[in-house]
Structure formats: structure tokens, C-alpha cells
Design a protein around this motif. Structure first.
Motif, PDB file in Angstrom:
ATOM      1  N   ALA A 232     -11.460   7.971  -2.285  1.00  0.00           N
ATOM      2  CA  ALA A 232     -12.288   9.117  -1.880  1.00  0.00           C
ATOM      3  C   ALA A 232     -11.659  10.434  -2.314  1.00  0.00           C
ATOM      4  O   ALA A 232     -12.347  11.345  -2.797  1.00  0.00           O
ATOM      5  CB  ALA A 232     -12.484   9.100  -0.360  1.00  0.00           C
TER       6      ALA A 232
ATOM      7  N   THR B 133      -4.392   6.557   3.924  1.00  0.00           N
ATOM      8  CA  THR B 133      -5.059   7.523   3.043  1.00  0.00           C
ATOM      9  C   THR B 133      -6.138   6.829   2.226  1.00  0.00           C
ATOM     10  O   THR B 133      -5.890   5.762   1.657  1.00  0.00           O
ATOM     11  CB  THR B 133      -4.042   8.159   2.069  1.00  0.00           C
ATOM     12  OG1 THR B 133      -3.015   8.797   2.834  1.00  0.00           O
ATOM     13  CG2 THR B 133      -4.703   9.175   1.164  1.00  0.00           C
ATOM     14  N   ASP B 134      -7.310   7.409   2.149  1.00  0.00           N
ATOM     15  CA  ASP B 134      -8.376   6.876   1.297  1.00  0.00           C
ATOM     16  C   ASP B 134      -8.220   7.505  -0.087  1.00  0.00           C
ATOM     17  O   ASP B 134      -8.795   8.552  -0.397  1.00  0.00           O
ATOM     18  CB  ASP B 134      -9.747   7.206   1.894  1.00  0.00           C
ATOM     19  CG  ASP B 134     -10.886   6.490   1.165  1.00  0.00           C
ATOM     20  OD1 ASP B 134     -10.685   6.105  -0.016  1.00  0.00           O
ATOM     21  OD2 ASP B 134     -11.962   6.332   1.773  1.00  0.00           O
TER      22      ASP B 134
ATOM     23  N   ASN C 252       0.889  -1.164   0.000  1.00  0.00           N
ATOM     24  CA  ASN C 252       0.000   0.000   0.000  1.00  0.00           C
ATOM     25  C   ASN C 252       0.926   1.213   0.000  1.00  0.00           C
ATOM     26  O   ASN C 252       1.627   1.474   0.983  1.00  0.00           O
ATOM     27  CB  ASN C 252      -0.900   0.004   1.237  1.00  0.00           C
ATOM     28  CG  ASN C 252      -1.858   1.188   1.245  1.00  0.00           C
ATOM     29  OD1 ASN C 252      -1.672   2.161   0.525  1.00  0.00           O
ATOM     30  ND2 ASN C 252      -2.892   1.110   2.072  1.00  0.00           N
TER      31      ASN C 252
ATOM     32  N   THR D  49      -3.073   1.054  -3.615  1.00  0.00           N
ATOM     33  CA  THR D  49      -3.247   0.570  -2.244  1.00  0.00           C
ATOM     34  C   THR D  49      -3.073  -0.944  -2.117  1.00  0.00           C
ATOM     35  O   THR D  49      -2.968  -1.454  -1.000  1.00  0.00           O
ATOM     36  CB  THR D  49      -4.634   0.942  -1.700  1.00  0.00           C
ATOM     37  OG1 THR D  49      -5.645   0.471  -2.589  1.00  0.00           O
ATOM     38  CG2 THR D  49      -4.762   2.445  -1.572  1.00  0.00           C
TER      39      THR D  49
END
Length: 414
Positions: free
Chosen positions: A276, A272-273, A267, A336
Motif C-alpha cells: 500500500a 507495515t503494509d 518479514n 514481507t
């Protein structure tokens, strides 16, 4: 023929520490090493400042065919015990990342400390002096002590009550690493877990790695894992891109657990997304995807990453507001959960330690003595391998201390 209570083969961390403790407990000790220099691994470790232990050592920080084996020695000589010795010798030190302790000035201070401890114990040291042969004698001049050995060395034959093998593993051959300890184990019919490089950079197929070789020198924090559901191992550490593959603390850690032919998973933006963030940016920004991504990962990585899109059936080299949701989702997933399979490692020349070694099934966890009477194994030569961060040195100190105490009890009684 000269006689000693104990002959220790190997003038590294474990050998010197064991010698100093045993000598101060009243034993006549000889240390042999084929190299002219002592403790080369200490000298070069930690950028020359020796990451000599870690404040948070537990048996869970070690790999072995028998993970419980290290518990006994580690519990009886702790990082606090070694730190007390360091303080006694007036060596300044500091704590860095994740409990790692380093000398303030130089690793040479630590080597000088070990030599001073040996001197305090009247330890004799022969260097350079190779060992040609070790013989077990049926009769013993040590009374109730069952063991006696003769050692043919470059400086003549030696008789002793016990032999300690502290010769290390195969890592970093340029400083004198050999398979001596494994050969001694096999001579006395002791099993050896197949050695392999550990704490070592991973390499990849040259053609497959070509798009990423330009990132050589780039470092970033990552989450890295390997193994399946039942045996998954993961670390949160820094990653370093190299011309041939991956290095850095995270990769060195995972390399000890990685099995040939299996993948690792990365990742590249832990915590962290990304999905999104990209979806939000799509609604508010007209920047190129790479420019938006550069807010989450290094820009060099962002540029390289979006360039891979075409090969995967996506166009990531466009303004983010023109990208499809599917393309952005695929980009986030790949960042990720980047799964890739190393073709190998950089080998023993760059491995910090050797995994595998003398099988702990043949050793006492209390004393480090093997089932061959009077023959002991300590440190890296044993199938106990620590994480990066001072753990392997703590195993050297702990196994050496357990061995020295056992030697004193056995030989002084005799």
C-alpha cells in the motif's frame, strides 16, 4: 575413602544451586568440576550482567521431546522464588525487554550469592577435579535407600548415596563444555536425545549470501518463522546481519526450532503494509524506489534489496512512478515474505545452549531422578531447552530445587 550423602558433578548454575539447597536441608554435599572456575556461563551471560530469569516463565517457553516434563519443576520453584533469593542477598536488578531480569552491577554478584548459599549449607567443593569413573554398588550403607555409588576422581575415591549430573551441554567448549553427562547416561543405559546447537546464529552458502554480507552489523526488528502449518513457530524480535548469515535475538530464537534443510521466512517490515505504501508513493512521488523504501526499512537494506531486482526479473533501480504495479507488488512480497534456507549454524562455539540431552522419558518430572536409582540429572544436560531471555537459567534453578528437595527426602529418611 571419603563419604558424602550427595556428589554433584558440575559447578554451574544448576549444580551450585542444587548443592546449596541440599546442604541447607541437612545433607553432606560435595561438588566436583573439572574446571578451576565456577559458573562460567553465568559470568559471561547477558553481557556480563546475567539474564538470570524471566518474569513470564511457562512450560510453553521450552522445547523438549516431552514438552510437559518441565511443568512440575517450574511450578514448584518460580521466577518470584528466585527473585526473593536475589533480594535477600541485596543484589540490585532490573527488568529489560520482554520480562528479562538482569543484575544491575555484575553477574559476579549472582555467582557470589550461589557460593554463599553453598557455604550456608556446608557444601564442600573440589576444583579442578575430574571424574574418572562412576560405579553403582548393589549393597548400600544408606539403609532403606537403594542406591550407593563410588566415584573415582582426580582426588581419590568417594562413596555417596546419590549422584547428580549437572554438567551442562556442549555449547561454548572454550569455557569447558563436554559430553560428560551424556556419557554417564549411556553408561547406565539411559536414552539421550541427539544434542544439537540451539540459540545459535544461522549460516548460508557463501556465494548465495555474498549480496547480503555487506549488510553485516545491520540490525532491525523482524517477524521470523519456520515450520509448516501444524508446527509453525514464529517470533517478533530483532535480526542482525553477519558476514556469514543471520544472528540477533529473532534468529537465535528460531534456530532452536529450525530443522536442517528447511527454510525460514522473514518479514523485514512487520506491521507495515509495504504494498500500500509503495502504490501510494507511485502516484505522488518521483523518488527512486530505494529512497521510498528507506522510509520503511534501513537505507542500507533498501539499497541492497533493490539491487536484487534484476536477478528476479524486475527493475527496482528506477523512480517509483516509472515502476510497474507488478514490480512493486513483487518487491513488497519479497520484503514481507523472504524465504531462505540456511546451510547450517555457527555450531556449539557460538550456541548459547544445547538442545536435546538426557531423554525425559528416563527421568521423574517430580524429582529429576533417573530410572537408575540414585542418579539424577538437572539443568542443560536434560532434554529441556528454553527460549532466549532467562528461561534456561530458570530451568536450572527449578530443576535443581526439585532435585535437592527429593534428595533430602530420600537420604534423610535413609
Amino acid at each position: 575413602m571419603q563419604s558424602f550423602d550427595v556428589v554433584i558433578v558440575g559447578a554451574g548454575a544448576a549444580g551450585l544451586f542444587c548443592a546449596g539447597v541440599a546442604g541447607q536441608l541437612g545433607l553432606k554435599v560435595l561438588v566436583l568440576d573439572h574446571s578451576e572456575k565456577v559458573a562460567e556461563k553465568i559470568r559471561i551471560s547477558g553481557g556480563g550482567r546475567a539474564n538470570f530469569t524471566n518474569v513470564d516463565v511457562t512450560a510453553a517457553n521450552f522445547l523438549s521431546e516431552n514438552p510437559r516434563f518441565a511443568k512440575s519443576a517450574l511450578s514448584r520453584f518460580t521466577p518470584a522464588d528466585f527473585v526473593a533469593l536475589v533480594k535477600k542477598h541485596g543484589i540490585a536488578f532490573h527488568e529489560k525487554h520482554k520480562g528479562q531480569l538482569f543484575c544491575d552491577r555484575s553477574a559476579e554478584d549472582l555467582i557470589a550469592m550461589l557460593l554463599a548459599e553453598c557455604a550456608a549449607g556446608g557444601v564442600e567443593r573440589w576444583q579442578p577435579c575430574g571424574v574418572k569413573n562412576i560405579r553403582f554398588l548393589a549393597s548400600s550403607p544408606y539403609g532403606s535407600c537403594a542406591s550407593s555409588y563410588e566415584i573415582d576422581s582426580d582426588r581419590g575415591t568417594i562413596q555417596c548415596g546419590a549422584v547428580v549430573i549437572a554438567s551442562g551441554g556442549l555449547s561454548i567448549p572454550k569455557i569447558g563444555a563436554t559430553d560428560f553427562g551424556y556419557r554417564v547416561a549411556k553408561q547406565f543405559d539411559l536414552p539421550v536425545v541427539t544434542p544439537r546447537p540451539a540459540l545459535v546464529p544461522l549460516t548460508f552458502d557463501e556465494a548465495a549470501w555474498a549480496p547480503f554480507s555487506q549488510l553485516s552489523g545491520l540490525s532491525l526488528p523482524v517477524s521470523i518463522e519456520t515450520g509448516g502449518k501444524k508446527d509453525k513457530t514464529a517470533f517478533l524480535e530483532d535480526l542482525l546481519f553477519t558476514h556469514r548469515g543471520l544472528s540477533g535475538p529473532g534468529v537465535l530464537q528460531i534456530s532452536s526450532y529450525w530443522q536442517e534443510g528447511t527454510p525460514i521466512r522473514l518479514n523485514l517490515a512487520p506491521g507495515t503494509d509495504i504494498a500500500a505504501h509503495l502504490n501510494q508513493a507511485k502516484a505522488t512521488s518521483r523518488k527512486l524506489i530505494a529512497n521510498e523504501l528507506a522510509g520503511l526499512v534501513p537505507s542500507r537494506l533498501a539499497d541492497t534489496w533493490v539491487a536484487q531486482g534484476a536477478a528476479l526479473g524486475h527493475n527496482w533501480q528506477r523512480p517509483i512512478n516509472e515502476a510497474s504495479d507488478k514490480a512493486l507488488t513483487a518487491l513488497a512480497e519479497r520484503l514481507t515474505r523472504w524465504e531462505l534456507t540456511p546451510t547450517g549454524t555457527e555450531g556449539y562455539r557460538k550456541a548459547e545452549v544445547t538442545a536435546g540431552g538426557v531423554d525425559t522419558k528416563a527421568l521423574s518430572s517430580q524429582t529429576q531422578e533417573s530410572r537408575q536409582p540414585g542418579l539424577y540429572f538437572i539443568g542443560e544436560v536434560v532434554d529441556v531447552t528454553g527460549w532466549l531471555g532467562g528461561y534456561n537459567f530458570q530451568w536450572a534453578w527449578a530443576s535443581a530445587f526439585a532435585c535437592a528437595k527429593a534428595l533430602a527426602q530420600a537420604l534423610r529418611a535413609a
